[in-house]
Scaffold this active site. Structure first.
Site, PDB file in Angstrom:
ATOM      1  N   LYS A   1      -0.857  -8.857  16.035  1.00 28.18           N
ATOM      2  CA  LYS A   1      -1.541 -10.136  16.272  1.00 28.18           C
ATOM      3  C   LYS A   1      -0.946 -10.847  17.465  1.00 28.18           C
ATOM      4  O   LYS A   1       0.275 -10.883  17.619  1.00 28.18           O
ATOM      5  CB  LYS A   1      -1.341 -11.069  15.068  1.00 28.18           C
TER       6      LYS A   1
ATOM      7  N   SER B   1     -12.885  -9.669   8.780  1.00 26.20           N
ATOM      8  CA  SER B   1     -12.239  -8.378   8.611  1.00 26.20           C
ATOM      9  C   SER B   1     -11.336  -8.163   9.819  1.00 26.20           C
ATOM     10  O   SER B   1     -11.170  -9.060  10.642  1.00 26.20           O
ATOM     11  CB  SER B   1     -13.333  -7.334   8.535  1.00 26.20           C
TER      12      SER B   1
ATOM     13  N   ALA C   1      -9.073   6.514   3.864  1.00 19.35           N
ATOM     14  CA  ALA C   1      -9.253   7.371   5.038  1.00 19.35           C
ATOM     15  C   ALA C   1     -10.668   7.953   5.059  1.00 19.35           C
ATOM     16  O   ALA C   1     -11.323   7.995   6.104  1.00 19.35           O
ATOM     17  CB  ALA C   1      -8.218   8.484   5.019  1.00 19.35           C
TER      18      ALA C   1
ATOM     19  N   LYS D   1      -3.790   2.109  11.680  1.00 23.90           N
ATOM     20  CA  LYS D   1      -3.735   2.815  10.400  1.00 23.90           C
ATOM     21  C   LYS D   1      -2.862   4.066  10.503  1.00 23.90           C
ATOM     22  O   LYS D   1      -3.089   4.910  11.363  1.00 23.90           O
ATOM     23  CB  LYS D   1      -5.155   3.245   9.993  1.00 23.90           C
TER      24      LYS D   1
ATOM     25  N   LYS E   1       0.531  -4.071   6.995  1.00 27.57           N
ATOM     26  CA  LYS E   1      -0.769  -4.349   6.396  1.00 27.57           C
ATOM     27  C   LYS E   1      -0.604  -4.100   4.904  1.00 27.57           C
ATOM     28  O   LYS E   1      -0.317  -2.978   4.484  1.00 27.57           O
ATOM     29  CB  LYS E   1      -1.850  -3.442   6.969  1.00 27.57           C
TER      30      LYS E   1
END
Ligand code: IVH
Length: 744
Positions: A311, A84, A36, A335, A136
């Site tokens: 995705k 990434s 973070a 996130k 993730k």
């Protein structure tokens, strides 16, 4: 916003900082900040680059994918770059409050996610865009290539373009097949990408075992995985509990995989674990619902997650959306903020650390946070408690910082009655809670120039405080200190508990048989340390006594302010402990005022003392050796016949007497790229020649030693005009003495 000058400065600083954290994360597998915190730095830099595009550096860390490949492995160019993925953040409540106050409207906290989905809709010109939502995984990305159904090679992500070939290490993972079933209909060339990780429980068990064997433990499963994949010996890798989950495709030849759905079906047929659970959605509402559902479930998984990956399912649609230079436009990672929970502060207790630091600890009404029950959380120091008006009985908000250490964020409801300030001194009635020894109050300044605060901390100053001995012991025997094997936290604690050790030096006098019989278990359920471990301890302690140089011993003492590099510099300036204890040089140095330069001081100038040793270090070292405890240590060493010598003594670089054979005296080198031997070995040669090795290039660097593939350090050296030398040049310097001859 900021004015351009300040912005440019901040951008340069951020870029340097981010690069450093990249290296720590990708190359050393030892991050210093939480994801973070890293994200915050990264976002700030992106923000400034958008606001001031003129200053945006084409080599900015926002334009690259990751770190450099490590040494020792063969490298391979990925047939398709390993990119990434862009992050989407949840907007914090406070931020939403502000927006609402200003505009009268309160956006949903998933706004970035909504905007991402809108971009997909626009890009494809469709209302319904089918996407998957999946965890993730907090692991290490690898690419595994199958050719004609056989495992061809496996590689790390490296810098995204080139990675390390780690096939032998990957072959140790049982869930990765060497050959695919012939009837699975796999394409002739199939590159599967995914995460290698260490399941949480297996990680915890392994860490416990390592600790008992006196090996260093890992901070978290991700570090441990990254460290393991870098091992050069696959037999060692095989002992570690690694696992793999597939989440993506690279090169595909001789076969068609038209969608994520087809990819998942293929994974099932070839028996490779796919990422689950996975949701499908084709509207913003359904995406948000899936992201929330995943958040509910993720703490029960056997690996760490900090987000959801969204995705586009159809591969043609993916290609149509395309890529930016660092990430696909068809995917994003949402996130999750660290989970925060409210609970009651039941009491404040105090813990004594290795250096004697007294840390106030919140005793909490137990609550479940990010998958584990939290009973205690750090309150840092007296100032923290008072600034946040924290009192016993209050309702407080807690979270796990950097995924491990729980901390109190703030008070949500005052229950603790009046606003009486917390005083560590009164709370402890002036004595250490463990040894009842005297405590000392220290003030330090912290924060930036414009926002400086005084932080009050407390220390137990009794050198023999039992709370400190076990942890001092760990530092004493650690690899970078005296490298005495076989003493982990448990062994150290038991040695203290059983009364065998009152100070680390006692270790040298425990008979081998006593060590072997040390009970690591309980009285009812005994478990002995054993003869083999005892022999190892005895063998390595003897080596420490005979061979370890002064710098290692200094570092081993755990003297406040004296870290590895300060110890090294102190040992360059002194021959042995006695010289340090009676050092006139340090006595002068400790009196140096802020702003006064060593170079201008008549007594100090001839020494060219490196920045690692300043007034604070000098003061702390002298305080220690001149204290009763320090004198007792010196006396004890004498009794034991231990007299460590400096192996890099060269106090005055210009003084030829001290520099015979020290061809690199006073020179600072930085090493980059891959060389003929491990860096440690090359650094040792440089040390032996009186030189120093630093981690980063600055204007104080004398030479950059560059091997194959030196990257940013090389560029930096060139831009600063620092001479770049090869390994051959170094060897020539080591033998001829040319470096010492020409003064800078
Ligand atoms: S898909 C083209 N799915 O996250 C990139 N990546 O920032 C598509 N990661 O190191 C990546 N879990 O290895 C994808 N379920 C998941 C993932 C995942 C973890 C990693 C990935 C990469 C990083 C991307």
């Amino acid at each position: 916003m900021t004015d351009p000058g300040a912005a440019q400065e901040e951008m340069e600083r951020l870029a340097r900082e981010i690069e450093r954290h990249n290296r720590l994360y990708y190359e050393n597998a030892a991050p210093e900040i939480s994801d973070a915190e890293y994200d915050q730095l990264y976002r700030r830099l992106e923000e400034l680059e958008t606001a001031f595009p003129l200053f945006a550096d084409p080599a900015s860390p926002t334009r690259r994918v990751g770190g450099a490949p490590s040494e020792g492995f063969q490298q391979i160019r990925h047939p398709i770059p390993m990119l990434s993925i862009d992050d989407l953040f949840e907007i914090p409540e406070e931020e939403l409050d502000k927006i609402e106050a200003k505009t009268g409207e309160r956006p949903p906290k998933e706004q970035e996610l909504i905007q991402f989905y809108r971009r997909l809709q626009k890009g494809l010109g469709a209302e319904r865009v089918p996407v998957t939502i999946e965890p993730k995984i907090d692991g290490v990305a690898v690419s595994i290539v199958y050719r004609e159904g056989r495992l061809d090679y496996a590689a790390t992500r490296g810098d995204g373009t080139t990675g390390d070939v780690i096939t032998d290490n990957i072959r140790t993972i049982r869930s990765i097949p060497f050959a695919l079933p012939g009837d699975a209909g796999a394409p002739a060339v199939l590159e599967i990408r995914g995460e290698v990780f260490m399941p949480n429980e297996a990680f915890a068990r392994m860490n416990e075992e390592r600790d008992e064997e006196g090996l260093p433990t890992f901070a978290n499963p991700r570090n441990s995985t990254a460290g393991t994949l870098k091992l050069l010996d696959p037999r060692e890798v095989a002992k570690r509990p690694l696992d793999f989950i597939a989440h993506g495709l690279g090169l595909v030849e001789g076969g068609e995989i038209g969608s994520i759905t087809e990819f998942h079906a293929l994974l099932d047929r070839i028996g490779i674990r796919k990422n689950t659970p996975v949701w499908e959605a084709d509207s913003v509402e359904a995406v948000i619902a899936a992201v929330r559902a995943l958040d509910e479930q993720r703490h029960g998984f056997d690996y760490g997650t900090d987000g959801a990956v969204i995705k586009v399912i159809d591969r043609d649609a993916q290609q149509q959306l395309g890529y930016t230079s660092r990430a696909p436009r068809w995917a994003a990672a949402y996130k999750y903020p660290p989970e925060q929970k409210e609970t009651t502060l039941l009491d404040i207790t105090v813990q004594v650390g290795r250096t004697g630091k007294l840390t106030p600890v919140a005793e909490l009404d137990p609550v479940l946070v990010s998958g584990t029950t939290v009973r205690r959380a750090t309150l840092h120091n007296e100032s923290f408690i008072n600034e946040k008006h924290i009192g016993i009985g209050d309702r407080v908000l807690i979270q796990k910082a950097g995924e491990i250490i729980p901390e109190v964020i703030r008070v949500v409801a005052k229950k603790g009655g009046d606003e009486a300030r917390f005083s560590m001194h009164d709370h402890l009635k002036g004595v250490c809670p463990v040894c009842s020894g005297p405590i000392e109050r220290r003030e330090t300044l912290s924060g930036s120039k414009s926002d400086q605060r005084t932080i009050v901390t407390h220390f137990c100053v009794n050198f023999e405080c039992p709370a400190q001995v076990a942890s001092r012991m760990r530092q004493f025997v650690s690899r970078k200190a005296l490298d005495i094997e076989g003493i982990g936290t448990i062994v150290a604690e038991k040695l203290v508990e059983r009364g065998l050790i009152h100070s680390p030096l006692d270790l040298f006098e425990i008979p081998e048989a006593t060590l072997g019989a040390l009970n690591l278990g309980t009285d009812e359920n005994p478990r002995m340390l054993g003869d083999k471990n005892a022999a190892k301890i005895v063998q390595t302690r003897e080596r420490a006594a005979r061979e370890m140089p002064l710098s290692r011993w200094l570092f081993a003492m755990g003297i406040s302010q004296v870290g590895e590099s300060a110890a090294r510099e102190l040992s360059r300036l002194h021959r042995n402990f006695r010289e340090i204890a009676e050092s006139e040089l340090l006595a002068e140095l400790r009196t140096l005022k802020t702003g006064e330069r060593k170079e201008d001081h008549p007594l100090l100038a001839p020494y060219e003392i490196a920045s690692e040793v300043g007034p604070a270090v000098a003061n702390s070292a002298l305080d220690f050796f001149q204290s009763r405890a320090g004198q007792a240590v010196l006396h004890r060493l004498e009794e034991l016949g231990i007299d460590p010598r400096s192996d890099n003594y060269a106090p005055k670089p210009s003084d030829t007497v001290g520099t015979v054979g020290k061809t690199l005296a006073g020179k600072t080198l930085v090493i980059t790229g891959s060389l003929s031997a491990p860096r440690d070995e090359i650094a040792a040669k440089i040390f032996a020649a009186g030189g120093k090795v630093s981690g980063s290039v600055s204007k104080n660097t004398h030479y950059l030693l560059a091997g194959e593939g030196g990257g940013s350090k090389f560029d930096k050296a060139v831009s600063l005009g620092v001479p770049v030398i090869s390994e051959d040049d170094l060897n020539a310097m080591l033998t001829s003495g040319s470096a010492a001859a020409e003064e800078p």
